[in-house]
Design a protein around this motif. Structure first.
Motif, PDB file in Angstrom:
ATOM      1  N   THR A 202       0.646  -1.146  -0.151  1.00 27.71           N
ATOM      2  CA  THR A 202      -0.006   0.525  -0.085  1.00 27.71           C
ATOM      3  C   THR A 202       1.065   0.501  -0.132  1.00 27.71           C
ATOM      4  O   THR A 202       0.402   2.261  -0.856  1.00 27.71           O
ATOM      5  N   HIS A 203       1.760   1.108   1.093  1.00 30.80           N
ATOM      6  CA  HIS A 203       2.585   2.912   0.956  1.00 30.80           C
ATOM      7  C   HIS A 203       4.368   2.527   0.601  1.00 30.80           C
ATOM      8  O   HIS A 203       4.553   3.086   0.234  1.00 30.80           O
ATOM      9  N   GLY A 204       4.336   1.394  -0.025  1.00 28.14           N
ATOM     10  CA  GLY A 204       5.486   1.709  -0.722  1.00 28.14           C
ATOM     11  C   GLY A 204       5.802   1.966  -2.598  1.00 28.14           C
ATOM     12  O   GLY A 204       4.546   1.735  -3.131  1.00 28.14           O
ATOM     13  N   THR A 205       7.040   2.208  -2.444  1.00 29.24           N
ATOM     14  CA  THR A 205       6.661   2.265  -4.721  1.00 29.24           C
ATOM     15  C   THR A 205       7.226   0.833  -4.999  1.00 29.24           C
ATOM     16  O   THR A 205       7.229   0.060  -4.188  1.00 29.24           O
ATOM     17  N   ILE A 206       7.097   1.182  -6.892  1.00 31.09           N
ATOM     18  CA  ILE A 206       6.941   0.388  -7.224  1.00 31.09           C
ATOM     19  C   ILE A 206       8.347  -1.229  -6.754  1.00 31.09           C
ATOM     20  O   ILE A 206       9.230  -1.940  -6.662  1.00 31.09           O
ATOM     21  N   GLU A 207       9.260   0.289  -7.076  1.00 30.36           N
ATOM     22  CA  GLU A 207      11.309  -0.068  -6.664  1.00 30.36           C
ATOM     23  C   GLU A 207      10.988  -0.705  -5.395  1.00 30.36           C
ATOM     24  O   GLU A 207      11.249  -1.636  -5.113  1.00 30.36           O
ATOM     25  N   GLU A 208      10.252   0.004  -4.129  1.00 25.31           N
ATOM     26  CA  GLU A 208      10.661  -0.793  -3.178  1.00 25.31           C
ATOM     27  C   GLU A 208       9.982  -2.049  -2.761  1.00 25.31           C
ATOM     28  O   GLU A 208      10.227  -3.121  -2.403  1.00 25.31           O
ATOM     29  N   ASN A 209       8.823  -2.370  -3.001  1.00 26.68           N
ATOM     30  CA  ASN A 209       7.878  -3.554  -3.253  1.00 26.68           C
ATOM     31  C   ASN A 209       9.024  -4.626  -4.041  1.00 26.68           C
ATOM     32  O   ASN A 209       8.705  -5.798  -3.769  1.00 26.68           O
ATOM     33  N   VAL A 210       9.660  -4.047  -5.101  1.00 27.49           N
ATOM     34  CA  VAL A 210      10.066  -5.083  -5.760  1.00 27.49           C
ATOM     35  C   VAL A 210      11.273  -5.634  -5.328  1.00 27.49           C
ATOM     36  O   VAL A 210      11.581  -6.311  -5.037  1.00 27.49           O
ATOM     37  N   GLN A 211      11.759  -4.574  -3.988  1.00 27.32           N
ATOM     38  CA  GLN A 211      12.823  -4.927  -3.350  1.00 27.32           C
ATOM     39  C   GLN A 211      12.608  -6.348  -2.194  1.00 27.32           C
ATOM     40  O   GLN A 211      13.063  -7.124  -1.991  1.00 27.32           O
ATOM     41  N   LYS A 212      11.441  -6.127  -1.917  1.00 22.05           N
ATOM     42  CA  LYS A 212      11.128  -6.799  -0.490  1.00 22.05           C
ATOM     43  C   LYS A 212      10.812  -8.417  -1.161  1.00 22.05           C
ATOM     44  O   LYS A 212      10.893  -8.880  -0.422  1.00 22.05           O
ATOM     45  N   VAL A 213      10.092  -8.306  -2.315  1.00 25.93           N
ATOM     46  CA  VAL A 213      10.215 -10.019  -3.337  1.00 25.93           C
ATOM     47  C   VAL A 213      11.203 -10.541  -2.820  1.00 25.93           C
ATOM     48  O   VAL A 213      11.233 -11.391  -3.234  1.00 25.93           O
ATOM     49  N   ILE A 214      12.352  -9.628  -3.444  1.00 27.84           N
ATOM     50  CA  ILE A 214      13.314 -10.082  -3.906  1.00 27.84           C
ATOM     51  C   ILE A 214      14.503 -10.523  -2.562  1.00 27.84           C
ATOM     52  O   ILE A 214      14.763 -12.210  -2.505  1.00 27.84           O
ATOM     53  N   GLU A 215      14.085 -10.306  -1.532  1.00 29.59           N
ATOM     54  CA  GLU A 215      14.820  -9.904  -0.173  1.00 29.59           C
ATOM     55  C   GLU A 215      13.682 -11.668   0.274  1.00 29.59           C
ATOM     56  O   GLU A 215      14.792 -12.720   1.511  1.00 29.59           O
ATOM     57  N   ILE A 216      12.593 -11.178  -0.196  1.00 25.42           N
ATOM     58  CA  ILE A 216      11.653 -13.084   0.353  1.00 25.42           C
ATOM     59  C   ILE A 216      12.639 -14.488  -0.388  1.00 25.42           C
ATOM     60  O   ILE A 216      12.519 -15.228   0.258  1.00 25.42           O
ATOM     61  N   ILE A 217      12.552 -13.602  -1.558  1.00 28.90           N
ATOM     62  CA  ILE A 217      13.282 -14.542  -2.205  1.00 28.90           C
ATOM     63  C   ILE A 217      14.541 -15.625  -1.618  1.00 28.90           C
ATOM     64  O   ILE A 217      15.120 -16.362  -1.934  1.00 28.90           O
ATOM     65  N   ASN A 218      15.664 -14.243  -1.598  1.00 26.83           N
ATOM     66  CA  ASN A 218      16.498 -15.026  -1.346  1.00 26.83           C
ATOM     67  C   ASN A 218      16.723 -16.090  -0.406  1.00 26.83           C
ATOM     68  O   ASN A 218      17.583 -16.744   0.327  1.00 26.83           O
ATOM     69  N   LYS A 219      16.129 -14.540   0.691  1.00 21.69           N
ATOM     70  CA  LYS A 219      15.477 -15.613   1.954  1.00 21.69           C
ATOM     71  C   LYS A 219      14.788 -16.838   2.310  1.00 21.69           C
ATOM     72  O   LYS A 219      15.500 -17.616   2.725  1.00 21.69           O
ATOM     73  N   LYS A 220      14.456 -17.302   1.152  1.00 24.88           N
ATOM     74  CA  LYS A 220      14.371 -18.774   0.629  1.00 24.88           C
ATOM     75  C   LYS A 220      15.049 -19.487   0.274  1.00 24.88           C
ATOM     76  O   LYS A 220      14.867 -20.789   0.810  1.00 24.88           O
ATOM     77  N   LYS A 221      15.703 -19.057  -0.631  1.00 25.07           N
ATOM     78  CA  LYS A 221      16.626 -19.787  -1.446  1.00 25.07           C
ATOM     79  C   LYS A 221      17.396 -20.417   0.049  1.00 25.07           C
ATOM     80  O   LYS A 221      18.610 -20.952  -0.376  1.00 25.07           O
ATOM     81  N   LEU A 222      18.539 -19.328   0.813  1.00 21.44           N
ATOM     82  CA  LEU A 222      19.180 -19.795   1.711  1.00 21.44           C
ATOM     83  C   LEU A 222      18.736 -20.756   2.490  1.00 21.44           C
ATOM     84  O   LEU A 222      19.553 -21.485   2.935  1.00 21.44           O
ATOM     85  N   LYS A 223      17.471 -20.510   2.920  1.00 21.53           N
ATOM     86  CA  LYS A 223      16.889 -21.461   3.968  1.00 21.53           C
ATOM     87  C   LYS A 223      16.202 -22.777   3.231  1.00 21.53           C
ATOM     88  O   LYS A 223      17.248 -23.660   4.322  1.00 21.53           O
ATOM     89  N   ASN A 224      16.430 -22.870   2.150  1.00 22.13           N
ATOM     90  CA  ASN A 224      16.621 -24.148   1.142  1.00 22.13           C
ATOM     91  C   ASN A 224      18.265 -25.208   1.515  1.00 22.13           C
ATOM     92  O   ASN A 224      17.860 -26.348   1.947  1.00 22.13           O
TER      93      ASN A 224
END
Length: 306
Positions: A202-224
């Motif tokens: 809601t309050h994030g810019t497109i670039e901020e939301n993109v970065q949030k998604v990338i962080e989630i993907i990277n964390k998930k990869k690391l955990k796996n």
């Protein structure tokens, strides 16, 4: 081993733009469901199939090959080995794609194509039911959300830039209605997968939301990777076997839904036939009485004449 990222969310949440940018930044193949439906529409045109010939449209999916590739940081769509990225955006295709996408059997068969695309590539896909239905075994599931008021504000801004006349109130009402409709669809309903990470954009810019998604993907990869290192993860063969079983179960569920719909259609037709029969039965006695009355009048008339 293929890696799958599923992004779901309501209309206007920015999931399409976010998915496209994440794909480019991480080198993932963006599987566009809308592009796939457009490929089916294009092949319908190429084969000269009338829209009334529903079975022929369905059978097309047994013959065509749809591929999604990333080339020079661009998403390219191939239909039977030919680049149709621009062609599928033309007016004649846009005119019939809504009808093609409404055919449930087309949806079932396209899901099989999506799974085939994801077997050998690292992919990302967005929609309403990607993490719950299309790829229930996705490695990463994200639900990108935003308040209706913010989504309406964004859509209104897009309309103004495109020269489309609308009011904020109209756009907001449309988005609320669309949400309600999407959440209550018989198939492909919008909902949050149990194991999805919810991102409020809601309050994030497109670039901020993109970065949030990338962080989630990277964390998930690391955990796996960490899980695999301690020997708790399934082996490649075990995971493949498990995924194959999920695919087979889904295919059976799809076939069962089609069968149920056909049975329901038969019941409705039988009920209609029954109603018609009741009407006929009501009318026939009246016709018989009419004939009897005509005979009686005729005989009496003859008697008078004699």
């Amino acid at each position: 081993m293929a890696y799958i990222v599923a992004i779901d969310g309501p209309a206007g949440s920015g999931k399409g733009t976010v998915t496209e940018l994440v794909a480019k930044k991480l080198g993932l193949v963006n599987i566009g469901s809308g592009s796939a439906y457009r490929c089916v529409a294009l092949e319908t045109i190429n084969k000269g199939i009338d829209l009334k010939e529903k079975e022929k449209i369905i059978n097309l999916l047994d013959e065509i090959e749809i591929e999604f590739k990333m080339e020079n940081s661009k998403d390219i769509v191939y239909l039977n080995g030919k680049d149709v990225t621009s062609r599928i955006r033309e007016k004649d295709v846009a005119k019939i794609v809504s009808f093609v996408s409404s055919i449930k059997e087309v949806r079932f068969k396209l899901n099989e194509i999506f799974k085939k695309c994801a077997k050998s590539k690292n992919v990302i896909m967005e929609g309403r039911d990607i993490g719950t239905y299309v790829f229930p075994n996705a490695d990463v599931k994200i639900y990108l959300d935003a308040e209706p008021e913010e989504r309406a504000r964004r859509r209104q801004k897009q309309n103004e830039e495109a020269g489309i006349q609308s009011t904020y109130e109209e756009v907001l009402a449309g988005i609320i209605a669309r949400d309600e409709n999407d959440k209550n669809k018989e198939m492909g309903a919008l909902k949050v997968a149990e194991d999805a990470v919810v991102v409020d954009g809601t309050h994030g810019t497109i670039e901020e939301n993109v970065q949030k998604v990338i962080e989630i993907i990277n964390k998930k990869k690391l955990k796996n990777n960490e899980t695999k290192s301690v020997g708790e993860a399934d082996s490649v063969d075990q995971k493949k076997d498990k995924n194959d079983k999920i695919d087979r179960c889904q295919k059976l569920q799809d076939e069962q839904k089609v069968l149920q719909e056909k049975q329901e259609d038969i019941k409705q037709k039988e009920a209609l036939i029954q109603k018609c029969q009741e009407i006929i039965n009501k009318i026939l006695p009246k016709e018989d009485k009419k004939k009897e009355l005509e005979k009686e009048i005729t005989s009496k008339t003859k008697a008078i004449i004699i």
